[in-house]
Design a protein around this motif. Structure first.
Motif, PDB file in Angstrom:
ATOM      1  N   ARG A 133      35.491  31.708  26.213  1.00 24.99           N
ATOM      2  CA  ARG A 133      36.818  31.230  26.609  1.00 24.99           C
ATOM      3  C   ARG A 133      37.808  31.346  25.475  1.00 24.99           C
ATOM      4  N   SER A 154      47.100  29.612  34.690  1.00 27.31           N
ATOM      5  CA  SER A 154      46.561  30.064  33.410  1.00 27.31           C
ATOM      6  C   SER A 154      45.378  29.204  33.002  1.00 27.31           C
ATOM      7  N   ASP A 155      44.693  29.627  31.933  1.00 27.15           N
ATOM      8  CA  ASP A 155      43.554  28.850  31.440  1.00 27.15           C
ATOM      9  C   ASP A 155      43.981  27.455  30.995  1.00 27.15           C
ATOM     10  N   THR A 206      44.596  25.333  34.068  1.00 27.84           N
ATOM     11  CA  THR A 206      43.323  24.993  34.705  1.00 27.84           C
ATOM     12  C   THR A 206      42.592  23.919  33.926  1.00 27.84           C
ATOM     13  N   PRO A 240      42.721  35.413  35.991  1.00 24.25           N
ATOM     14  CA  PRO A 240      43.367  34.118  36.175  1.00 24.25           C
ATOM     15  C   PRO A 240      43.003  33.504  37.519  1.00 24.25           C
ATOM     16  N   TYR A 285      36.321  27.085  35.254  1.00 23.67           N
ATOM     17  CA  TYR A 285      36.767  27.232  33.864  1.00 23.67           C
ATOM     18  C   TYR A 285      35.701  27.854  32.965  1.00 23.67           C
ATOM     19  N   SER A 325      37.656  35.178  31.475  1.00 21.08           N
ATOM     20  CA  SER A 325      38.962  34.823  30.912  1.00 21.08           C
ATOM     21  C   SER A 325      40.059  35.811  31.293  1.00 21.08           C
TER      22      SER A 325
END
Length: 211
Positions: free
Chosen positions: A210, A131-132, A135, A122, A114, A119
């Protein structure tokens, strides 16, 4: 006579000069900033001879006096106390290798899945793309499970309570009359203020990436 064919001219050199230099990886930048911040924080460490000075030990006459001593000693010996807490925590983790391995794995998952993952790339696991937000949610759930539903959480809490008891006992019995705080350092400064500032300044670039 026919003119010889024109050879293609490669512009790789021009492209190489036009491309920007490779940027420092986020992980290396984070480690460099964190190490410099920690070195700056530990430069405030007091001599250990002052911490273990037996001639300055005396039993407090009341709970209010003990509380006043703890507050002043925390402000003066805060770096030394954090070091003691870290030593107690390290000893507890080294005596339980499984818990240490679990914590290192959890930290590695946060850092490489992460925080330091680009960013625009994926996460893909077993052919599925996450997706972020997915995650982050999975990492939060994993952290809660590891800390609160396994023996790792009880180990960390026990180690912290033992370290805090040692710090409070020393702070209550250490007479602070011979200690002189710096003028720029308030007496009620936070116990982990220098550590929090170091972590915040070091993690700022990674967190900003991020957003």
């Amino acid at each position: 006579m026919a003119a010889p064919p024109t050879l293609p001219v490669s512009n790789s050199q021009a492209n190489a000069t036009s491309q920007p230099p490779i940027a420092t990886p986020a992980f290396r930048a984070f480690v460099s900033r964190l190490s410099s911040s920690i070195r700056h924080g530990f430069s405030q460490r007091r001599p250990w001879s002052e911490l273990v000075d037996r001639s300055a030990m005396a039993r407090p006459d009341s709970l209010s006096e003990a509380y006043s001593r703890i507050r002043r000693n925390l402000s003066y010996f805060k770096v030394n106390y954090v070091t003691l807490l870290a030593l107690v925590l390290a000893f507890s983790l080294l005596s339980n290798p499984f818990s240490l391995l679990v914590l290192l794995s959890l930290l590695g998952a946060w850092m490489f899945l992460y925080i330091f993952r680009p960013s625009d790339q994926p996460l893909a696991i077993f052919g599925r793309t996450f997706s972020d937000r997915e995650t982050l949610g999975a990492l939060v759930v994993l952290t809660i499970v590891v800390v609160f539903l396994t023996s790792v959480g009880s180990l960390l809490i026990s180690a912290f309570m033992i370290g805090a008891a040692i710090v409070c006992a020393h702070g209550a019995f250490r007479v602070p009359e011979d200690l002189f705080l710096d003028d720029q350092e308030p007496v009620n400064s936070g116990f982990l203020s220098f550590l929090g500032g170091a972590a915040a300044s070091a993690a700022a670039p990674a967190v900003a990436g991020r957003v």
